[in-house]
Design a protein around this motif. Structure first.
Motif, PDB file in Angstrom:
ATOM      1  N   LEU A 135       0.997 -11.529   1.686  1.00  0.00           N
ATOM      2  CA  LEU A 135       1.332 -10.474   0.663  1.00  0.00           C
ATOM      3  C   LEU A 135       1.352 -10.993  -0.716  1.00  0.00           C
ATOM      4  O   LEU A 135       0.836 -10.229  -1.490  1.00  0.00           O
ATOM      5  CB  LEU A 135       2.232  -9.668   1.290  1.00  0.00           C
ATOM      6  CG  LEU A 135       2.593  -8.151   0.703  1.00  0.00           C
ATOM      7  CD1 LEU A 135       1.045  -7.389   0.844  1.00  0.00           C
ATOM      8  CD2 LEU A 135       3.685  -7.590   0.969  1.00  0.00           C
ATOM      9  N   PHE A 288      -6.523  -2.776   9.118  1.00  0.00           N
ATOM     10  CA  PHE A 288      -6.517  -2.513   7.413  1.00  0.00           C
ATOM     11  C   PHE A 288      -8.091  -2.160   6.941  1.00  0.00           C
ATOM     12  O   PHE A 288      -8.156  -1.535   6.003  1.00  0.00           O
ATOM     13  CB  PHE A 288      -6.178  -3.838   6.936  1.00  0.00           C
ATOM     14  CG  PHE A 288      -4.716  -4.245   7.320  1.00  0.00           C
ATOM     15  CD1 PHE A 288      -3.699  -3.540   6.772  1.00  0.00           C
ATOM     16  CD2 PHE A 288      -4.561  -5.323   8.313  1.00  0.00           C
ATOM     17  CE1 PHE A 288      -2.302  -3.724   7.311  1.00  0.00           C
ATOM     18  CE2 PHE A 288      -3.348  -5.591   8.669  1.00  0.00           C
ATOM     19  CZ  PHE A 288      -2.210  -4.809   8.194  1.00  0.00           C
ATOM     20  N   ASN A 304       0.066  -3.004   4.487  1.00  0.00           N
ATOM     21  CA  ASN A 304       0.264  -4.591   4.367  1.00  0.00           C
ATOM     22  C   ASN A 304       1.812  -4.711   4.225  1.00  0.00           C
ATOM     23  O   ASN A 304       2.406  -5.650   4.667  1.00  0.00           O
ATOM     24  CB  ASN A 304      -0.668  -5.480   3.331  1.00  0.00           C
ATOM     25  CG  ASN A 304      -1.824  -5.920   4.082  1.00  0.00           C
ATOM     26  OD1 ASN A 304      -1.729  -6.789   4.889  1.00  0.00           O
ATOM     27  ND2 ASN A 304      -3.054  -5.061   3.532  1.00  0.00           N
TER      28      ASN A 304
END
Length: 491
Positions: A135, A288, A304
């Motif tokens: 991330l 996702f 996320n």
């Protein structure tokens, strides 16, 4: 008055010495449900557990398996809840088994529990580190080693574990609501945009038997890990005789129905005929990819972020469970007595919390220094080791219910005392056998890999060592032996 002062934090500096009592009447049914469901982590299941369940087994009936296992665990919960009305001990499984099957067996179970819950908690640091590092790299353009992110989480977990239980419950409530809403929005979007239309086919028995059904049950069972942890907080809840049983039933129903719906929604998002291939191809990215296709890139980014916070919530939940096991065993002198100290102001098992933090620190730093794989090894091996240990404890606990009520019904009905634990024990034993036989599917290893037997062997070894240690206590220290499994009342 002293207990009240401890609970409310009004002790003077001179009075602040360690106690052996956890904070009382701090949490209720919703709080325990948050701890239980956070351990299974809805977003982690949606992003990791479901694609792996579909992709590695070829079973399209995963949604029905969730409902079947929810029913099995609800039956188990009948006997488990019956015992919770008569035993209030942070040791949970350890105490139940000690009082149902004998003290030596209880010590063996406690060693299995310590290995299992520590493995689950430490393994999650690998997943957290990998997700957080990814991330940060994707959105800030900074490459951070996964273990650095894990150590930041470890420090926060250590701080929260040191504090009062109700603070932990509030943190989990916020994190769980965020990830739960994220998964629910994803589910609705997939159902609303089903390319092949809606069908109930995943809820049919023929769908369950399309692939490696044994491995499918193992994967789904892993999603329920933590449902049994309600009893760990029995000393800290407002009404132990009712709170634990209610929270356990609610958690099983919530996990079973919600995850079954999510599994079905995901198969609607790809089409039932494509869910296996899409899961195998995309793995943990599937949720996702589907979310971005139906809800836009903003959802993918948000998901996320919440994926990271979801794993953090699971870490916190398992950390609290391990700390209380250490506390229960230290208070009864099965392990060093210092572990049985609780914080005089926060009422937390702070020594057990610090020990668990130290164990996690050693493993995370070790993996970081040696360049270990945070997900393929640390997360996968450790959490599957933990899951296998918990399933074994569920089987033994079912038998302990029969032993506990054998001579005295204590006002409980026959279903809770005899029928439920017998049925649940048989079903869970079958799942345990399936888990061992299909362990290579859980690890992703070749059928002839030594890991397929080495890791399950560690669970068995922990139990054998624990039984041996229990026999040693029985022979060498009768006073400690008499305390085993009896909690605060043993002091």
């Amino acid at each position: 008055m002293a207990d009240e002062a401890i609970a409310t934090g009004r002790l003077s500096a001179g009075e602040q010495s360690a106690t052996h009592t956890l904070s009382r009447r701090r949490i209720g049914v919703p709080d325990i449900v948050f701890f239980v469901v956070a351990a299974s982590s809805p977003l982690t299941v949606a992003a990791g557990g479901l694609p792996m369940s579909y992709g590695t087994t070829g079973v399209t009936g995963v949604p029905l398996i969730y409902l079947i296992l929810a029913a099995v665990l609800a039956v188990f919960s009948a006997g488990y809840a019956a015992m919770s009305r008569h035993i209030s001990n942070a040791g949970a499984f350890y105490s139940y088994i000690a009082q149902g099957l004998g003290r030596v067996t209880g010590v063996g179970a406690s060693f299995v529990a310590l290995v299992a819950y520590n493995a689950m908690q430490v393994g999650l640091y690998g997943l957290f580190g990998a997700a957080a590092a990814g991330l940060v790299s994707a959105h800030l353009g900074v490459d951070v080693p996964w273990w650095v992110c894990s150590l930041v989480a470890l420090a926060l977990i250590a701080f929260l574990g040191y504090r009062r239980i109700d603070l932990n419950a509030r943190v989990l409530a916020v994190l769980l609501v965020c990830e739960g809403l994220t998964v629910l929005v994803f589910d609705i979007a997939q159902v609303g945009n089903a390319p092949a239309g809606l069908t109930a086919e995943p809820f049919t028995w023929s769908a369950v038997t399309t692939g490696a059904v044994g491995a499918g049950f193992c994967w789904v069972m892993a999603s329920f890990m933590g449902f049994e942890s309600g009893a760990i907080y029995s000393e800290e809840c407002r009404d132990p005789r009712r709170t634990v049983s209610r929270a356990t039933y609610i958690a099983v129903a919530l996990i079973g129905v919600f995850y079954a719906f999510t599994a079905w929604a995901m198969s609607m998002g790809t089409g039932v005929d494509k869910i296996i291939d899409e899961s195998a191809k995309n793995g943990t990215d599937l949720v996702f990819i589907l979310g971005e296709a139906t809800l836009g890139s903003a959802f993918s980014t948000l998901a996320n972020v919440f994926m990271v916070t979801a794993v953090f919530a699971a870490l916190l939940s398992f950390h609290n469970a391990v700390a209380r096991y250490f506390f229960a065993l230290g208070r009864e002198r099965v392990l060093p007595a210092r572990l049985g100290d609780s914080h005089p102001r926060h009422g937390s098992p702070y020594v057990g919390s610090l020990v668990q933090t130290a164990i996690a620190l050693v493993v995370v730093v070790g993996f970081g220094v040696l360049g270990g794989d945070p997900t393929g090894t640390l997360f996968n091996w450790f959490t599957n080791l933990g899951a296998l240990g918990v399933i074994l404890l569920l089987v033994v606990t079912s038998v302990s219910v029969l032993g506990f009520f054998r001579r005295d019904s204590r006002g409980e009905n026959g279903f809770s005392r005899i029928i439920a634990p017998t049925l649940a024990g048989a079903a869970l034993a079958a799942i345990l056998v399936l888990a061992v036989v299909n362990f290579n599917a859980l690890l992703g290893t070749p059928p002839d890999s030594i890991l397929n037997w080495l890791i399950p062997g560690l669970v068995l070894l922990a139990g054998i060592v624990g039984v041996g240690y229990g026999l040693r206590i029985k022979a060498a220290d009768p006073a400690t032996y008499a305390r085993i499994g009896h909690g605060a009342s043993a002091e």
